[in-house]
Motif scaffolding. Sequence first.
Motif, PDB file in Angstrom:
ATOM      1  N   LEU A  75      27.640  46.774  46.830  1.00 11.05           N
ATOM      2  CA  LEU A  75      28.583  46.563  45.683  1.00 11.05           C
ATOM      3  C   LEU A  75      27.868  47.102  44.587  1.00 11.05           C
ATOM      4  CD1 LEU A  75      30.780  43.351  46.005  1.00 11.05           C
ATOM      5  CD2 LEU A  75      31.474  45.810  46.468  1.00 11.05           C
ATOM      6  N   ASP A  76      26.341  46.851  44.376  1.00 13.91           N
ATOM      7  CA  ASP A  76      25.679  47.202  43.316  1.00 13.91           C
ATOM      8  C   ASP A  76      25.482  48.528  43.326  1.00 13.91           C
ATOM      9  OD1 ASP A  76      25.718  44.667  42.391  1.00 13.91           O
ATOM     10  OD2 ASP A  76      23.576  44.194  43.334  1.00 13.91           O
ATOM     11  N   ARG A  77      25.553  49.135  44.380  1.00 15.75           N
ATOM     12  CA  ARG A  77      25.246  50.786  44.708  1.00 15.75           C
ATOM     13  C   ARG A  77      26.750  51.590  44.262  1.00 15.75           C
ATOM     14  NH1 ARG A  77      22.645  49.799  50.569  1.00 15.75           N
ATOM     15  NH2 ARG A  77      20.809  48.417  49.721  1.00 15.75           N
ATOM     16  N   VAL A  78      27.668  51.065  43.864  1.00 22.57           N
ATOM     17  CA  VAL A  78      28.917  51.889  43.712  1.00 22.57           C
ATOM     18  C   VAL A  78      29.044  52.069  42.226  1.00 22.57           C
ATOM     19  CG1 VAL A  78      31.624  51.837  44.087  1.00 22.57           C
ATOM     20  CG2 VAL A  78      30.107  50.700  45.906  1.00 22.57           C
ATOM     21  N   GLU A  79      29.159  53.236  41.813  1.00 22.78           N
ATOM     22  CA  GLU A  79      29.165  53.330  40.380  1.00 22.78           C
ATOM     23  C   GLU A  79      30.270  52.891  39.592  1.00 22.78           C
ATOM     24  OE1 GLU A  79      26.747  54.771  38.557  1.00 22.78           O
ATOM     25  OE2 GLU A  79      25.274  55.186  40.276  1.00 22.78           O
ATOM     26  N   ARG A  80      30.089  52.344  38.486  1.00 21.49           N
ATOM     27  CA  ARG A  80      31.315  51.890  37.706  1.00 21.49           C
ATOM     28  C   ARG A  80      32.448  53.287  37.506  1.00 21.49           C
ATOM     29  NH1 ARG A  80      31.046  46.804  35.240  1.00 21.49           N
ATOM     30  NH2 ARG A  80      29.241  45.851  35.484  1.00 21.49           N
ATOM     31  N   ALA A  81      32.060  54.366  37.574  1.00 23.98           N
ATOM     32  CA  ALA A  81      32.875  55.471  37.354  1.00 23.98           C
ATOM     33  C   ALA A  81      33.980  55.870  38.345  1.00 23.98           C
ATOM     34  CB  ALA A  81      32.143  56.703  36.772  1.00 23.98           C
ATOM     35  N   THR A  82      33.741  54.802  39.476  1.00 23.18           N
ATOM     36  CA  THR A  82      34.351  54.964  40.657  1.00 23.18           C
ATOM     37  C   THR A  82      34.920  53.458  41.148  1.00 23.18           C
ATOM     38  OG1 THR A  82      32.383  54.827  42.139  1.00 23.18           O
ATOM     39  CG2 THR A  82      33.474  57.005  41.555  1.00 23.18           C
ATOM     40  N   PRO A  83      35.941  53.075  40.219  1.00 23.47           N
ATOM     41  CA  PRO A  83      36.513  51.841  40.389  1.00 23.47           C
ATOM     42  C   PRO A  83      37.265  51.535  41.847  1.00 23.47           C
ATOM     43  CG  PRO A  83      37.621  52.846  38.836  1.00 23.47           C
ATOM     44  CD  PRO A  83      36.259  53.741  39.142  1.00 23.47           C
ATOM     45  N   ALA A  84      37.729  52.762  42.334  1.00 24.35           N
ATOM     46  CA  ALA A  84      38.855  52.646  43.437  1.00 24.35           C
ATOM     47  C   ALA A  84      37.823  52.363  44.807  1.00 24.35           C
ATOM     48  CB  ALA A  84      39.815  53.741  43.621  1.00 24.35           C
ATOM     49  N   ALA A  85      36.666  53.126  44.439  1.00 22.33           N
ATOM     50  CA  ALA A  85      35.827  52.828  45.872  1.00 22.33           C
ATOM     51  C   ALA A  85      35.167  51.587  45.740  1.00 22.33           C
ATOM     52  CB  ALA A  85      34.646  54.131  45.514  1.00 22.33           C
ATOM     53  N   LEU A 232      42.873  49.532  29.195  1.00 15.49           N
ATOM     54  CA  LEU A 232      41.476  48.729  29.892  1.00 15.49           C
ATOM     55  C   LEU A 232      40.993  49.852  30.678  1.00 15.49           C
ATOM     56  CD1 LEU A 232      43.014  46.376  29.035  1.00 15.49           C
ATOM     57  CD2 LEU A 232      42.600  45.209  31.110  1.00 15.49           C
ATOM     58  N   ALA A 233      41.766  50.800  31.281  1.00 18.23           N
ATOM     59  CA  ALA A 233      41.423  51.991  32.077  1.00 18.23           C
ATOM     60  C   ALA A 233      40.449  52.825  31.257  1.00 18.23           C
ATOM     61  CB  ALA A 233      42.439  52.732  32.779  1.00 18.23           C
ATOM     62  N   ALA A 234      40.937  53.122  29.935  1.00 19.56           N
ATOM     63  CA  ALA A 234      40.277  54.126  29.198  1.00 19.56           C
ATOM     64  C   ALA A 234      38.995  53.508  28.370  1.00 19.56           C
ATOM     65  CB  ALA A 234      41.101  54.535  28.016  1.00 19.56           C
ATOM     66  N   LEU A 235      38.888  52.378  28.014  1.00 16.56           N
ATOM     67  CA  LEU A 235      37.979  51.733  27.287  1.00 16.56           C
ATOM     68  C   LEU A 235      37.317  50.630  27.894  1.00 16.56           C
ATOM     69  CD1 LEU A 235      39.718  52.079  23.755  1.00 16.56           C
ATOM     70  CD2 LEU A 235      38.153  53.869  24.679  1.00 16.56           C
ATOM     71  N   GLY A 236      37.849  50.044  28.762  1.00 16.52           N
ATOM     72  CA  GLY A 236      37.220  48.675  29.400  1.00 16.52           C
ATOM     73  C   GLY A 236      37.587  47.502  28.900  1.00 16.52           C
ATOM     74  N   PRO A 237      37.790  46.397  29.520  1.00 18.73           N
ATOM     75  CA  PRO A 237      38.193  45.160  29.027  1.00 18.73           C
ATOM     76  C   PRO A 237      37.387  44.489  27.832  1.00 18.73           C
ATOM     77  CG  PRO A 237      37.399  44.811  31.372  1.00 18.73           C
ATOM     78  CD  PRO A 237      37.512  46.215  30.917  1.00 18.73           C
ATOM     79  N   ASP A 238      36.218  44.878  27.872  1.00 19.95           N
ATOM     80  CA  ASP A 238      35.112  44.378  26.977  1.00 19.95           C
ATOM     81  C   ASP A 238      35.515  44.885  25.598  1.00 19.95           C
ATOM     82  OD1 ASP A 238      33.712  42.973  28.901  1.00 19.95           O
ATOM     83  OD2 ASP A 238      32.267  44.293  28.963  1.00 19.95           O
ATOM     84  N   ALA A 239      35.835  46.201  25.454  1.00 20.60           N
ATOM     85  CA  ALA A 239      36.190  46.935  24.241  1.00 20.60           C
ATOM     86  C   ALA A 239      37.438  46.214  23.693  1.00 20.60           C
ATOM     87  CB  ALA A 239      36.044  48.396  24.356  1.00 20.60           C
ATOM     88  N   PRO A 253      43.567  45.479  40.021  1.00 23.86           N
ATOM     89  CA  PRO A 253      42.395  45.434  40.759  1.00 23.86           C
ATOM     90  C   PRO A 253      41.723  46.623  41.078  1.00 23.86           C
ATOM     91  CG  PRO A 253      43.344  43.593  41.366  1.00 23.86           C
ATOM     92  CD  PRO A 253      44.459  44.464  40.258  1.00 23.86           C
ATOM     93  N   MET A 254      42.440  47.575  41.275  1.00 19.55           N
ATOM     94  CA  MET A 254      41.945  48.999  41.871  1.00 19.55           C
ATOM     95  C   MET A 254      41.314  49.474  40.650  1.00 19.55           C
ATOM     96  SD  MET A 254      42.142  50.751  44.633  1.00 19.55           S
ATOM     97  CE  MET A 254      43.406  50.160  45.593  1.00 19.55           C
ATOM     98  N   ALA A 255      41.776  49.483  39.530  1.00 17.59           N
ATOM     99  CA  ALA A 255      41.241  50.235  37.984  1.00 17.59           C
ATOM    100  C   ALA A 255      40.055  49.417  37.568  1.00 17.59           C
ATOM    101  CB  ALA A 255      42.301  50.372  37.239  1.00 17.59           C
ATOM    102  N   LEU A 256      40.127  48.074  38.080  1.00 14.65           N
ATOM    103  CA  LEU A 256      38.813  47.301  37.470  1.00 14.65           C
ATOM    104  C   LEU A 256      37.710  47.083  38.316  1.00 14.65           C
ATOM    105  CD1 LEU A 256      41.008  44.464  35.646  1.00 14.65           C
ATOM    106  CD2 LEU A 256      39.597  46.207  34.578  1.00 14.65           C
ATOM    107  N   GLY A 257      37.851  47.552  39.653  1.00 14.52           N
ATOM    108  CA  GLY A 257      36.634  47.730  40.693  1.00 14.52           C
ATOM    109  C   GLY A 257      36.709  46.654  41.424  1.00 14.52           C
ATOM    110  N   GLY A 258      37.624  45.855  41.870  1.00 15.31           N
ATOM    111  CA  GLY A 258      37.685  44.772  42.849  1.00 15.31           C
ATOM    112  C   GLY A 258      38.443  43.498  42.456  1.00 15.31           C
ATOM    113  N   PRO A 259      38.780  42.686  43.382  1.00 16.48           N
ATOM    114  CA  PRO A 259      39.236  41.387  43.172  1.00 16.48           C
ATOM    115  C   PRO A 259      38.371  40.417  42.120  1.00 16.48           C
ATOM    116  CG  PRO A 259      38.571  41.585  45.175  1.00 16.48           C
ATOM    117  CD  PRO A 259      38.384  42.861  44.883  1.00 16.48           C
ATOM    118  N   VAL A 260      37.126  40.377  42.791  1.00 16.24           N
ATOM    119  CA  VAL A 260      35.981  39.566  41.986  1.00 16.24           C
ATOM    120  C   VAL A 260      35.815  40.048  40.552  1.00 16.24           C
ATOM    121  CG1 VAL A 260      33.623  38.664  42.037  1.00 16.24           C
ATOM    122  CG2 VAL A 260      34.977  38.864  44.201  1.00 16.24           C
TER     123      VAL A 260
END
Length: 347
Positions: A75-85, A232-239, A253-260
């Motif tokens: 999971l650490d190898r999947v880029e944040r730019a590809t949340p669906a993957a 959230l998709a454009a700027l992220g939840p932190d922002a 979850p698909m846009a945030l990168g997973g259930p966890v």
Amino acid sequence: MDFEPFSLRVEPALETGAGRIEQREGYVVRTERAGVIGVGEATPLPGWTESRDECEAALDGVRDRANAGGTGEILDRVERATPAARHGVELAAVDAESRAAGEPLAAFLSESAPAGAVPVNATVGDGGIDATVRAAREAVEAGYEAIKIKVGARAPAVDANRIRAVRDVAGDAVELRADANGSLDERTAERLLDVAAELDFAYVEQPLPPDDLRGHAALRGRGVDIALDESLAALGPDAVLAAGAADVLVGKPMALGGPVRTLDVARRAAAENVATVVTTTVDAVVARVGALHVAAAIPEVPACGLATGSLLADDLAPDPAPVEGGTMSVPAGPGLAGDAFDELRRQ
């Protein structure tokens, strides 16, 4: 780890701010943990996630590295730019792990006893007043206790009449929400919020464009909550959280990168007194059931936007968690749904 493509028809086609959706194309993902095969789903939706080509390239990279050297921390190898993957890989991993542990996924992920069922909202489109009233009446008769009405495509006065008519049909016991998909200017949003507050709406979702966090923060406190989705998709939840721009986060979850990852966002939001509603991106059944488990793991979760299976003309497998009376029961078997997805786990 491996994956294979699928394509499902959306019928009728959906018109969204990101374009017309006629097909949902994605990938069934399989991975092994502790000798158990888990299944996930990567179904990108441009505007919220990466493109299909970018998703496939990311999955290719994960498969090549994982199969060359074991799964490891793939999971650490999947880029944040590809949340669906990343979602597909993470969901497959936690499905396998919870199946190996003999627990439903919600119990495996939750910090407390998860809910056995989750309330879901019906969605009413942006049609004319007669169509809006008819759809709202059907939702109430079907047992939904929360209804979301699309607004912003029509003149403000027309939308005001539409949502007044829905309140009349729904009565006081049904929770109402409005979703503008970022289509309003600040003045129009203020007028809509005043009407929504008068009608005791729970929240107005994404009234302003996604990047206008300051504007959304200024709209809070007018008697109706502000929920953010596209931001959230454009700027992220932190922002979004740092800007104090929302009372409610709409977590896909698909846009945030997973259930966890989605649960982590919900927990951070809760620490700041911000609620989280879990929704899908018109996903196939594997991801929908995964999102249901995520919602069940959030304490006192509001009604969620998971009742989207009916938008698909076909699906990957029979649905083990259909909507009944405005709720979805969480499958009790280990992992996502016991043996319901065993055909998908076979390579």
